[in-house]
Design a protein around this motif. Structure first.
Motif, mmCIF file in Angstrom:
data_model
loop_
_atom_site.group_PDB
_atom_site.id
_atom_site.type_symbol
_atom_site.label_atom_id
_atom_site.label_comp_id
_atom_site.label_asym_id
_atom_site.label_seq_id
_atom_site.Cartn_x
_atom_site.Cartn_y
_atom_site.Cartn_z
ATOM 1 N N TYR A 1 0.841 -1.202 0.000
ATOM 2 C CA TYR A 1 0.000 0.000 0.000
ATOM 3 C C TYR A 1 0.877 1.254 0.000
ATOM 4 N N ARG A 2 1.907 1.229 0.873
ATOM 5 C CA ARG A 2 2.797 2.385 0.986
ATOM 6 C C ARG A 2 3.509 2.634 -0.329
ATOM 7 N N LEU A 3 3.965 1.532 -0.922
ATOM 8 C CA LEU A 3 4.717 1.633 -2.175
ATOM 9 C C LEU A 3 3.883 2.355 -3.235
ATOM 10 N N TYR A 4 2.688 1.889 -3.430
ATOM 11 C CA TYR A 4 1.837 2.502 -4.461
ATOM 12 C C TYR A 4 1.468 3.918 -4.094
ATOM 13 N N SER A 5 1.240 4.153 -2.792
ATOM 14 C CA SER A 5 0.908 5.522 -2.383
ATOM 15 C C SER A 5 2.059 6.456 -2.680
ATOM 16 N N ASP A 6 3.268 6.021 -2.342
ATOM 17 C CA ASP A 6 4.455 6.856 -2.609
ATOM 18 C C ASP A 6 4.601 7.121 -4.101
ATOM 19 N N MET A 7 4.419 6.077 -4.898
ATOM 20 C CA MET A 7 4.533 6.242 -6.348
ATOM 21 C C MET A 7 3.509 7.251 -6.841
ATOM 22 N N ALA A 8 2.351 7.164 -6.296
ATOM 23 C CA ALA A 8 1.309 8.110 -6.708
ATOM 24 C C ALA A 8 1.701 9.526 -6.349
ATOM 25 N N ALA A 9 2.350 9.678 -5.200
ATOM 26 C CA ALA A 9 2.725 11.022 -4.764
ATOM 27 C C ALA A 9 3.795 11.608 -5.649
ATOM 28 N N ASN A 10 4.644 10.734 -6.227
ATOM 29 C CA ASN A 10 5.778 11.222 -7.000
ATOM 30 C C ASN A 10 5.495 11.328 -8.494
ATOM 31 N N ILE A 11 4.307 11.201 -8.886
ATOM 32 C CA ILE A 11 4.028 11.209 -10.321
ATOM 33 C C ILE A 11 3.041 12.317 -10.622
ATOM 34 N N ASP A 12 3.128 12.875 -11.826
ATOM 35 C CA ASP A 12 2.276 14.015 -12.151
ATOM 36 C C ASP A 12 1.126 13.634 -13.069
ATOM 37 N N ASP A 13 1.427 12.658 -13.924
ATOM 38 C CA ASP A 13 0.396 12.256 -14.874
ATOM 39 C C ASP A 13 -0.868 11.831 -14.116
ATOM 40 N N PRO A 14 -1.958 12.565 -14.297
ATOM 41 C CA PRO A 14 -3.158 12.266 -13.504
ATOM 42 C C PRO A 14 -3.671 10.848 -13.730
ATOM 43 N N GLU A 15 -3.543 10.369 -14.976
ATOM 44 C CA GLU A 15 -4.059 9.021 -15.239
ATOM 45 C C GLU A 15 -3.295 7.981 -14.440
#
Lengths: 307, 148, 378, 594
Positions: free
Chosen positions: B103-117
């Motif tokens: 969960y943390r991994l994906y959350s972090d990845m989401a935080a570091n990415i700009d592409d909304p999709e």
């Protein structure tokens, strides 16, 4: 009696009208009594429904020929009474078979029905019928005395045995009515009338408590219906007779209805107020005051009216 | 990992790894009922993998907005080594913690990415893992902490 | 007066045997009178019962104590409440349960309302038996007003099933007192009308005076109680002589007469109705408004009443009503006997009184004794 | 004849001018009084206890199954069917209705051409009056049943906390009769009792004072009556219909009332237990309630029974987990001694797998019953747990039961809300400690018996609900320990489970104690079963999943007790033992071949 086929046709019409009126009257009286008793009461057409129902029923008992003839005699008595009483004074259609001695015939028929009934009911063998007949005939005989005395009084007074002539004699104003010219006779007759209508205090013959039903105990289905029809016709005929003899008769139907209803109400008014006499008590009663009044009426007629 | 496809492949791969982890552990454990249970965990991960595959094929969508309850049991339990004599309690802790880490991994990845999709995709994956974690937390709550 | 009526030779042909009943409007219930008449005169009368036998006393032996409570009210259909009270009283006596004061007041109210209702029906009955059916319609309507009160108080019009061992089944409904007072006023007004119409009535007097005279010396040997006894000049009433419930706290007068005929019996009952209204008003005024209305009860499902026996009596509208009960400590009673006044009044007494009367008087005579055949055949 | 008497009657006509008394259409226009006893209505609260059926003096009520209504705990699945050919509308059924679901409507007119329609099930059949809001209901102050329980004499909190004397003193004979009298004999409890004890029947024997008959009834289903009469979790009482309007019947105390009045020496004579050897042997692993129950019923059938027990004494969790103020040793011994007196062979200090291999037992005996229970306390698994001042609840109880001092100190935190936690707390109170009980959920969620919760509070334990321990730290004093806990919010479980606590990380507390007793749950241990058999046995989580008659896939092996059911109480273990004994008998007599 010149035109007897049309006479008979007119009579049938009279019979129908009086019969219907008698039935209606029993409905009206039932509702009136209901009012005194605090009830709404039956619908006015209820007696017709009852009649239709009784007519539609079959019988399964046999008590012999006289038993079947009882209601026929009874009805014959009613029709016979009506046949000789002019319904409306001065009307050809509503004149019936009026003739010189019709008063006697009417009185005869009034008695005849009862006797026929007595024979028929006696044939049924039911003790209640027998007791009822004994009571009924005893009481009838008793009230016939003042009634006969009253009739004698007015026959003497008007010097005729024809009802039409008696009515004719009372025309020309309320003061000419027998009730005012010969009140004693009318009082005696009206007391006898109470006995005839079988409302309290003179209803012991068919008293529901003191012996159930009385003479008609065994009668049912169309016999009962025939008796109901007779009751209507007979009541009508009796009322018309009383109206003719004592209350000046009627010249139109409205007058007829009002007067007969008023006469009937006398019995109803008394009936609602009193319990009933035992048959020995009622005989004693009729043979006491009403008879004395009847005799007094004759004396009064002889002494006061005739000279 | 710059495309949806790549990300999903990555996630599918992770699920496969997890399934392998449990089945390997099941081979090794001696406890009578742990083997059954760990194989059950493994099957559960394969089910997750199947779900991601159907997402990849476009049959299903991941919902990034849903709220998944966090009982926070995993946060305060001690780290456990998956050993041969692992107990039911410890196995559940391992499972909870693995799902939490994912969960943390994906959350972090989401935080570091700009592409909304892609961001939404990562968040959706994170929520999936949160759901898996909740499942194990509920089991821990029911089976282990009966009286607590 | 104790000799049997002289034998009659029916084959002589002088007599007619006449059955009055078992279904007869002059009798409140099912019983029959075998009359032998000569003309209109009754020369012999035998009473027959058994048409209504439902075996209550036996039924009750097969039911638990609570299950009997719905049964007893059926013993006297027009007056169920006295049965309910007496059954409750015997059970309470044998178990030592005491119903609370509020329940005692409600019970008294209930019993007196019942007495009034029963008398109203009787008043109509005596009118109707002698042909005055107008009064019957009035009084039965006013009885219905009282039944309306019962309906809202107990939930039923006839079989109230309200006085339960231990107390009563519920409190009085909201506003009941006012409605009750209203009905009492209407009944009181009606009674004055009835006095004018029935009691000051030449025909009624002719019919009833002298009819069915009960000699004073016959009263005790024949077990005559209640108004029938008081009309013969005895000043006895259980409510005064052995007060139960709250009767010792109520003011009322004993009504007596001396003539001991049908008219006197009617008049005594008429005046007792006024006394009843007086008592009911006192009940309404003085009844406690709160407090328990039921004693603490055991679980009624398997209620065991200690072994014992007792007899409890109360003054019902017709006289002494009593329950005798024997228990053996089990969940069922061993024996119960119901002493109803109708038993003595309708059977032996009627056979004596009927002789020498007219057939037409039998119904009125019977009603004047105020008997309810259902309670003869428990 | 006076003139007045002639004129006065005409007064009747005065009433002719008044409003008539009668109405034109009375039925439609005249509803029954608000309290009218009309037709029956039954609401959803009905649980089919059938008390209405028992009180109906006309037998107008039959309890019948209703389509779409399942029998479940506390609901017989039956509903009253009324025969209006018999009903007399006395409404005793309404008065007696234990749930107050039964009412009468004020509807009183019902006309139909179908005679069968007058035979209907109230509440489920659609009736025109089902929506009526008026009608007869029982008055709140009127009772035909006794709703208040007869309170049992008990030591006061001060007295009880002072020692290990039994707290509940038992009913006197009079009290027992009074309490037994409250029972309506509906039998809802029988279905719910895991052992299906004949509860109404033995309560009746209490009422009648026939304790010997009572004992016979008890032993039909439960050879631990003295024990269960004290510490049973009494699921029966939670479904007792008397509980709907008052206190449930004290079924447990009534059971105790029977056993307390029969001396153990007379058991054999009363129960008439004669053993006729049948030559077959059965091994029982674990001498707890499950194992000993199986041993009793097997022995009665004539099997030679050997019980293997790791501890030195029999009783299992009853002896080591239940403190003597709840269950005195002599009472447990009374039950156990009687079972042993039938000739059950006991092997104490024999741990299967360590002292004797499982395979040997399998070979030696014709069948095995395994009920080892859950004796492994679950660990907290939070940081700092290995601190020496963190004790397990089971250990503390075990020490106390064996007469050792667990050394809890003066200030104790107990973690958990089950019976073990309560017992640990109350034992600590008796050892002179101040006790805080930390529980993750609310007090009403506690799995411990309500009595235990109540009594522990009375004895001075402080309950701290919604407290989640997160960390254990060293205190400044090495003999003390510090616990960090956070407050919890309860969230509903959308899958229908119990509400779950969620830690609120912003509300943390820190507290220092002499020791922390963890009692959060237990697990089992069955590693002694060799791996080659395991494939044939079905497990779910950490429990056995037995088949019919507690049999496992390994035909000779029957299992029961805490390790094979989810209820984890003595009575379920006893029933498992009884059930397995029947299964073993069927198996060994050839009726059940696997």
């Amino acid at each position: 009696m010149q035109n007897w086929p049309s006479q008979i046709g007119y009579f049938m019409l009279n019979l129908t009208i009086v019969g219907l009126y008698g039935m209606l009257l029993s409905g009206i009286v039932a509702r009136t009594l209901a009012k005194v008793q605090g009830r709404i009461g039956i619908p006015l057409y209820q007696p017709f429904l009852d009649l239709a129902k009784n007519l539609g029923k079959r019988t399964a008992v046999s008590h012999g020929v006289m038993f079947y003839l009882g209601p026929v005699f009874r009805l014959a008595g009613g029709i016979g009474t009506l046949a000789f009483v002019p319904v409306l004074y001065g009307s050809e259609i509503f004149g019936n078979f009026s003739m010189a001695g019709d008063l006697l015939l009417a009185m005869y028929f009034m008695f005849f029905g009862q006797l026929g009934m007595a024979l028929g009911a006696g044939e049924s063998g039911h003790p209640f019928s027998a007791i009822g007949i004994a009571r009924g005939l005893g009481q009838m005989t008793a009230y016939e005395v003042p009634f006969a005395l009253a009739i004698i009084a007015i026959v003497v007074q008007y010097d005729t045995l024809s009802i039409t002539e008696i009515v004719a004699a009372q025309q020309g104003g309320i003061g000419n009515w027998t009730v005012f010219t010969n009140p004693l006779a009318v009082i005696a007759a009206m007391i006898a009338f109470l006995g005839m209508t079988a409302y309290p205090p003179f209803d012991v013959v068919m008293a529901p408590n003191e012996i159930p039903i009385g003479p008609p105990t065994e009668y049912h289905s169309s016999y009962l219906a025939m008796m109901t029809m007779n009751q209507a016709v007979f009541a009508g005929a009796k009322l018309i007779l009383f109206m003719a003899l004592f209350f000046g008769g009627a010249t139109n139907l409205v007058e007829l209805v009002i007067k007969t209803w008023a006469i009937y109400m006398v019995a109803v008014v008394v009936g609602a107020a009193f319990p009933r006499f035992r048959v020995d008590q009622s005989i004693r009663f009729f043979l006491r005051y009403p008879t004395l009044i009847g005799i007094a009426a004759i004396a009064y007629t002889q002494a006061v009216l005739l000279p | 990992m710059n495309t949806v496809e790549e990300i999903l492949d990555f996630a599918i791969d992770r699920e496969q790894q997890a399934a392998d982890f449990y089945s390997n552990l099941a081979e090794r454990v001696s406890s009578a009922w742990m083997k059954d249970m760990l194989l059950g965990f493994s099957k559960e991960e394969m089910r997750h993998k199947g779900k991601l595959k159907s997402v990849k094929l476009g049959d299903k969508l991941l919902n990034a907005d849903q709220h998944v309850q966090d009982l926070k049991i995993a946060d305060y339990t001690v780290d456990v080594e998956p050993a041969e004599d692992i107990s039911l309690q410890d196995a559940l802790i391992v499972a909870m913690k693995r799902e939490k880490a994912a969960y943390r991994l994906y959350s972090d990845m989401a935080a570091n990415i700009d592409d909304p999709e892609l961001k939404s995709l990562f968040l959706g994956l994170a929520q999936e893992e949160a759901k898996h974690k909740l499942y194990f937390e509920v089991q821990y709550d029911e089976q282990i902490m009966r009286d607590n | 007066m104790f000799e049997p009526n002289p034998p009659i030779d029916l084959s002589s042909g002088k007599y007619l045997k006449l059955w009055q009943g078992p279904q007869h409007p002059g009798i409140t219930g099912n019983m029959s009178l075998e009359l032998i008449t000569r003309g209109d005169e009754v020369v012999d009368c035998k009473t027959h019962v058994g048409y209504l036998h439902r075996g209550f006393e036996k039924l009750m032996e097969r039911r638990t104590f609570i299950q009997n409570f719905p049964v007893v009210c059926r013993i006297a259909v027009p007056e169920p409440t006295f049965n309910e009270y007496l059954y409750a009283a015997v059970v309470e006596e044998l178990t030592g349960i005491e119903s609370p004061p509020r329940a005692e007041w409600i019970r008294t109210l209930n019993l007196e309302l019942m007495r009034l209702a029963s008398y109203l029906m009787w008043l109509g009955g005596i009118g109707a038996a002698f042909g005055q059916s107008t009064v019957y319609q009035w009084t039965v309507t006013h009885r219905d007003y009282i039944l309306d009160l019962f309906e809202e108080m107990t939930g039923a019009r006839i079989y109230h099933m309200y006085i339960v061992p231990g107390g009563v089944r519920g409190r009085l409904p909201e506003g009941f007192e006012d409605r009750c007072r209203d009905v009492l006023n209407r009944v009181e007004k009606l009674l004055h009308d009835v006095e004018k119409v029935l009691f000051n009535n030449v025909v009624f007097k002719t019919r009833t005076k002298g009819l069915g005279h009960i000699p004073k010396e016959m009263v005790d040997p024949y077990g005559i109680t209640g108004p029938n006894q008081r009309a013969a000049g005895f000043s006895r009433d259980l409510r005064k002589d052995a007060p139960y419930l709250v009767y010792d706290q109520l003011e009322f007068d004993l009504i007596t007469a001396t003539e001991s005929d049908t008219y006197a019996r009617s008049w005594v009952r008429y005046l007792e109705m006024h006394e009843g209204i007086r008592m009911l008003r006192q009940c309404l005024d003085r009844m406690p408004q709160d407090g328990p209305f039921q004693a603490k009860m055991p679980n009624v499902l398997h209620w065991e009443v200690p072994a014992g026996e007792t007899y409890i009596k109360a003054e019902c509208t017709r006289g002494e009503y009593g329950y005798y009960m024997v228990t053996d400590g089990s969940e069922y009673l061993r024996r119960v006997h119901v002493r109803g006044p109708s038993y003595t009044h309708a059977i032996a007494l009627m056979e004596k009184l009927a002789v020498g009367t007219n057939i037409a008087d039998i119904a009125g005579l019977m009603v004047s004794l105020h008997t309810y055949p259902p309670e003869i055949e428990r | 004849m006076s003139l007045k008497d002639l004129i006065s009657p005409f007064y009747v006509w005065q009433r002719a001018f008044e409003k008539p008394y009668t109405q034109k259409r009375p039925i439609e226009d005249r509803p029954g009084a608000p309290r009218y006893r009309g037709f029956h209505m039954n609401s959803e609260e009905c649980i089919g206890c059938g008390t209405c059926e028992s009180i109906c003096q006309n037998h107008a009520i039959d309890m019948v199954p209703v389509e779409g209504l399942e029998q479940r705990a506390g609901d017989s699945g039956l509903r009253p069917r009324f025969d209006y050919g018999r009903c007399c509308w006395c409404a005793l059924c309404v008065d007696i209705c234990t749930t107050r679901s039964l009412h009468l409507s004020n509807h009183y007119a019902w006309v139909t051409e179908d005679p069968d329609a007058f035979h209907f099930t109230a509440g489920t059949d659609a009736m025109p009056w089902n929506q009526n809001s008026l009608g007869y209901r029982r008055d709140d102050d009127y009772h035909l049943l006794v709703h208040d329980r007869v309170e049992m004499q008990a030591l006061s909190a001060e007295e009880s906390v002072a020692g290990f004397d039994e707290v509940m003193r038992g009913y006197t004979e009079e009290e027992a009769v009074l309490e037994a009298d409250r029972c309506v004999e509906c039998g809802i409890c029988v279905a719910t009792c895991p052992a299906h004890m004949a509860i109404p029947d033995y309560i009746r024997t209490v009422r009648k004072g026939d304790y010997e008959a009572g004992l016979r009834l008890l032993y039909e289903t439960n050879p631990f009556s003295s024990t269960c009469g004290r510490i049973c979790t009494h699921r029966c009482e939670t479904v007792c219909v008397m509980g709907y309007q008052g206190d449930p019947i004290a079924i447990r105390w009534l059971k105790r009332a029977i056993v307390d009045r029969v001396p153990q020496e007379k058991y054999r004579e009363i129960l008439g237990d004669e053993v006729e050897e049948n030559g077959k042997t059965v091994g029982v692993i674990g001498a707890g309630p499950g194992g000993m129950s199986a041993a009793y019923y097997l022995r009665r059938q004539g099997y030679a029974v050997t019980v293997y027990e790791a501890q030195a004494r029999a009783g299992g969790m009853l002896r080591y987990g239940v403190p003597s103020y709840r269950l005195p040793d002599n009472q447990l011994d009374k039950d156990l001694e009687y079972i042993r007196s039938l000739g059950v062979e006991m092997r104490f200090n024999t741990q299967v797998g360590r002292d004797i291999p499982f395979t040997q037992l399998l070979d030696e005996h014709d069948a095995l019953f395994l009920a080892v229970g859950l004796n492994q306390p679950s660990a907290l698994r939070i940081a700092g747990e290995e601190h020496p001042r963190v004790l397990s609840g089971l250990r503390v109880l075990d020490d106390v039961a064996s007469g050792k001092d667990p050394g809890v100190g003066k200030r104790v935190a107990v973690i958990g809300g089950g019976n073990v936690a309560m017992d640990a707390a109350r034992v600590s109170r008796r050892l002179g400690a101040e006790v805080d009980v930390l529980y993750r959920r609310r007090i009403e969620d506690m799995p411990a018996d309500p009595e235990e919760i109540r009594e522990s509070q009375a004895e001075g334990c402080t309950l701290v609900p919604q407290a989640i321990p997160v960390e254990i730290r060293n205190a400044s004093d090495s003999n003390q320990v510090t616990i960090v806990w956070g407050e919890a919010e309860m969230v509903a479980d959308d899958k229908g489970g119990r509400p779950r606590p969620v830690l609120q990380e912003d509300r943390m507390h820190e507290e220092t104690y002499d020791c922390i007793i963890a009692a959060i749950g237990q697990g089992g241990q069955i590693d002694f079963i060799p791996a080659e058999f395991r494939d044939r046995i079905e497990f779910k989580w950490n429990k056995f999943v037995p088949g019919d008659y507690q049999q496992t896939g390994l035909e000779k092996l029957f299992v029961g007790g805490d390790i094979a059911n989810s209820r984890a109480d003595a009575i379920s273990a006893i029933e498992d033992g009884h059930h397995a004994a029947r299964g073993i008998h069927r198996f060994l007599s050839g009726a059940l071949d696997g």
